[in-house]
Design a protein around this motif. Sequence first.
Motif, PDB file in Angstrom:
ATOM      1  N   PHE A 171     -18.479  44.651 -20.696  1.00 46.69           N
ATOM      2  CA  PHE A 171     -17.844  44.159 -21.918  1.00 46.69           C
ATOM      3  C   PHE A 171     -16.848  45.182 -22.443  1.00 46.69           C
ATOM      4  CE2 PHE A 171     -17.602  43.789 -26.527  1.00 46.69           C
ATOM      5  CZ  PHE A 171     -17.324  42.438 -26.689  1.00 46.69           C
ATOM      6  N   SER A 172     -15.690  44.699 -22.879  1.00 47.95           N
ATOM      7  CA  SER A 172     -14.652  45.589 -23.403  1.00 47.95           C
ATOM      8  C   SER A 172     -13.914  44.907 -24.544  1.00 47.95           C
ATOM      9  CB  SER A 172     -13.648  45.950 -22.299  1.00 47.95           C
ATOM     10  OG  SER A 172     -12.770  44.858 -22.050  1.00 47.95           O
ATOM     11  N   ALA A 173     -12.947  45.625 -25.105  1.00 48.69           N
ATOM     12  CA  ALA A 173     -12.102  45.051 -26.147  1.00 48.69           C
ATOM     13  C   ALA A 173     -11.336  43.845 -25.628  1.00 48.69           C
ATOM     14  CB  ALA A 173     -11.140  46.108 -26.678  1.00 48.69           C
ATOM     15  N   GLY A 174     -11.069  43.817 -24.321  1.00 49.56           N
ATOM     16  CA  GLY A 174     -10.425  42.644 -23.742  1.00 49.56           C
ATOM     17  C   GLY A 174     -11.278  41.406 -23.884  1.00 49.56           C
ATOM     18  N   ASP A 175     -12.576  41.540 -23.639  1.00 52.67           N
ATOM     19  CA  ASP A 175     -13.488  40.413 -23.820  1.00 52.67           C
ATOM     20  C   ASP A 175     -13.628  40.043 -25.289  1.00 52.67           C
ATOM     21  OD1 ASP A 175     -14.581  39.988 -21.020  1.00 52.67           O
ATOM     22  OD2 ASP A 175     -15.078  42.108 -21.307  1.00 52.67           O
ATOM     23  N   LEU A 176     -13.687  41.033 -26.149  1.00 53.06           N
ATOM     24  CA  LEU A 176     -13.826  40.773 -27.583  1.00 53.06           C
ATOM     25  C   LEU A 176     -12.694  39.882 -28.076  1.00 53.06           C
ATOM     26  CD1 LEU A 176     -14.767  43.347 -30.315  1.00 53.06           C
ATOM     27  CD2 LEU A 176     -12.826  41.831 -30.653  1.00 53.06           C
ATOM     28  N   LEU A 177     -11.469  40.223 -27.701  1.00 50.11           N
ATOM     29  CA  LEU A 177     -10.340  39.420 -28.155  1.00 50.11           C
ATOM     30  C   LEU A 177     -10.272  38.083 -27.440  1.00 50.11           C
ATOM     31  CD1 LEU A 177      -7.543  42.108 -28.626  1.00 50.11           C
ATOM     32  CD2 LEU A 177      -8.837  40.899 -30.387  1.00 50.11           C
ATOM     33  N   MET A 178     -10.588  38.068 -26.149  1.00 47.63           N
ATOM     34  CA  MET A 178     -10.523  36.806 -25.413  1.00 47.63           C
ATOM     35  C   MET A 178     -11.538  35.806 -25.950  1.00 47.63           C
ATOM     36  SD  MET A 178      -8.756  35.297 -23.053  1.00 47.63           S
ATOM     37  CE  MET A 178      -8.071  36.536 -21.918  1.00 47.63           C
ATOM     38  N   VAL A 179     -12.763  36.249 -26.179  1.00 46.86           N
ATOM     39  CA  VAL A 179     -13.775  35.355 -26.746  1.00 46.86           C
ATOM     40  C   VAL A 179     -13.334  34.859 -28.120  1.00 46.86           C
ATOM     41  CG1 VAL A 179     -16.121  35.267 -27.686  1.00 46.86           C
ATOM     42  CG2 VAL A 179     -15.718  36.280 -25.431  1.00 46.86           C
ATOM     43  N   SER A 180     -12.787  35.751 -28.934  1.00 48.01           N
ATOM     44  CA  SER A 180     -12.347  35.368 -30.272  1.00 48.01           C
ATOM     45  C   SER A 180     -11.265  34.301 -30.220  1.00 48.01           C
ATOM     46  CB  SER A 180     -11.819  36.599 -31.024  1.00 48.01           C
ATOM     47  OG  SER A 180     -12.829  37.571 -31.199  1.00 48.01           O
TER      48      SER A 180
ATOM     49  N   SER B 254     -10.792  30.643 -13.185  1.00 51.21           N
ATOM     50  CA  SER B 254     -10.888  31.083 -11.789  1.00 51.21           C
ATOM     51  C   SER B 254     -11.078  32.594 -11.709  1.00 51.21           C
ATOM     52  CB  SER B 254      -9.629  30.672 -11.023  1.00 51.21           C
ATOM     53  OG  SER B 254      -9.505  29.267 -10.972  1.00 51.21           O
ATOM     54  N   ARG B 255     -10.377  33.313 -12.552  1.00 47.17           N
ATOM     55  CA  ARG B 255     -10.483  34.776 -12.527  1.00 47.17           C
ATOM     56  C   ARG B 255     -11.859  35.239 -12.982  1.00 47.17           C
ATOM     57  NH1 ARG B 255      -6.749  38.994 -12.294  1.00 47.17           N
ATOM     58  NH2 ARG B 255      -7.932  40.939 -12.252  1.00 47.17           N
ATOM     59  N   LEU B 256     -12.405  34.598 -14.012  1.00 46.01           N
ATOM     60  CA  LEU B 256     -13.738  34.983 -14.493  1.00 46.01           C
ATOM     61  C   LEU B 256     -14.806  34.644 -13.463  1.00 46.01           C
ATOM     62  CD1 LEU B 256     -15.511  36.045 -16.831  1.00 46.01           C
ATOM     63  CD2 LEU B 256     -15.658  33.666 -17.639  1.00 46.01           C
ATOM     64  N   GLY B 257     -14.689  33.479 -12.841  1.00 48.93           N
ATOM     65  CA  GLY B 257     -15.685  33.082 -11.843  1.00 48.93           C
ATOM     66  C   GLY B 257     -17.075  32.999 -12.435  1.00 48.93           C
ATOM     67  N   ASP B 258     -18.043  33.615 -11.755  1.00 48.12           N
ATOM     68  CA  ASP B 258     -19.431  33.538 -12.210  1.00 48.12           C
ATOM     69  C   ASP B 258     -19.939  34.869 -12.744  1.00 48.12           C
ATOM     70  OD1 ASP B 258     -19.578  34.955  -9.855  1.00 48.12           O
ATOM     71  OD2 ASP B 258     -21.006  33.612  -8.873  1.00 48.12           O
ATOM     72  N   VAL B 259     -19.022  35.760 -13.133  1.00 50.40           N
ATOM     73  CA  VAL B 259     -19.445  37.040 -13.700  1.00 50.40           C
ATOM     74  C   VAL B 259     -19.526  36.934 -15.216  1.00 50.40           C
ATOM     75  CG1 VAL B 259     -18.457  38.327 -11.774  1.00 50.40           C
ATOM     76  CG2 VAL B 259     -17.085  37.966 -13.836  1.00 50.40           C
ATOM     77  N   ASP B 260     -20.166  37.911 -15.837  1.00 48.99           N
ATOM     78  CA  ASP B 260     -20.372  37.852 -17.283  1.00 48.99           C
ATOM     79  C   ASP B 260     -19.111  38.175 -18.075  1.00 48.99           C
ATOM     80  OD1 ASP B 260     -22.982  37.111 -16.964  1.00 48.99           O
ATOM     81  OD2 ASP B 260     -23.823  39.089 -17.415  1.00 48.99           O
ATOM     82  N   TRP B 261     -18.384  39.212 -17.626  1.00 54.57           N
ATOM     83  CA  TRP B 261     -17.240  39.704 -18.385  1.00 54.57           C
ATOM     84  C   TRP B 261     -16.029  39.830 -17.464  1.00 54.57           C
ATOM     85  CZ3 TRP B 261     -18.883  38.731 -22.918  1.00 54.57           C
ATOM     86  CH2 TRP B 261     -20.200  39.002 -23.286  1.00 54.57           C
ATOM     87  N   LEU B 262     -14.861  39.980 -18.035  1.00 59.52           N
ATOM     88  CA  LEU B 262     -13.613  39.904 -17.278  1.00 59.52           C
ATOM     89  C   LEU B 262     -13.446  41.021 -16.266  1.00 59.52           C
ATOM     90  CD1 LEU B 262     -11.264  38.827 -20.192  1.00 59.52           C
ATOM     91  CD2 LEU B 262     -11.808  37.468 -18.159  1.00 59.52           C
ATOM     92  N   ASP B 263     -14.022  42.190 -16.543  1.00 60.75           N
ATOM     93  CA  ASP B 263     -13.833  43.304 -15.607  1.00 60.75           C
ATOM     94  C   ASP B 263     -15.107  44.137 -15.481  1.00 60.75           C
ATOM     95  OD1 ASP B 263     -11.857  44.633 -13.849  1.00 60.75           O
ATOM     96  OD2 ASP B 263     -12.175  46.345 -15.183  1.00 60.75           O
ATOM     97  N   GLY B 264     -16.215  43.463 -15.274  1.00 59.31           N
ATOM     98  CA  GLY B 264     -17.463  44.183 -15.044  1.00 59.31           C
ATOM     99  C   GLY B 264     -18.289  44.385 -16.290  1.00 59.31           C
TER     100      GLY B 264
END
Length: 214
Positions: A160-169, A148-158
């Motif tokens: 790509f960041s280290a947050g996305d790197l770890l979340m995807v992993s 729900s938080r991600l919705g239809d956007v590409d990355w979690l907060d606009g």
Amino acid sequence: MTITITAFEQSPDGGKGLARDTRVRWALEEVGRSYETRLVSLAAMKQPAHLALHPFGQIPTYEEGDLAIFETGAIVFHIAERHPGLLPPDENARARAIMWMFASLNTIEPPILDLTTASLVERDRSWARERLPLVEDRIRSRLGPLSSRLGDVDWLDGTFSAGDLLMVSVLLRLRASGLLDEFPNLAAYVCRGEARPAYQRAFEAQYAINCPAA
């Protein structure tokens, strides 16, 4: 100074990129830093030389000059702090990226690791059949809000960041279970992460060690 990381001499996952050295490799590739890899066997990981680097006898570790650290999240954070590309320059956006780093490792990953334990280590126990659905539902209770938080956007907060790197992993560990497919936007999110050239270089580097003849 040369960066040296440790990795499995032969990864238990057979080169699927789920071992945590892949996360560190990915971070280094994203920021454009070269590195060397020291391979360790499962037996060597419990010997004094490696325990001096990682007291719990695991991988990866990170060495650069007189710095030696362990824990994947700490290593990725160290890389992200010192090189542009993984943490936004804006202070608030940076704080949110760090928040997602913690969320991936502290909120999302624990029940996913529990699924691995329930599916593999505990599968022959008399109560395994009853426990497994409970673990799967706990994972869904985490993935639902994340989706729900991600919705239809590409990355979690606009961006790509280290947050996305770890979340995807972390989410990659779910692919074989089929649970990720229940949340199409999260499945697509993981695919976007895998499509990044830096991830592909990191994956290929660890795959070449585990499957040299492939």
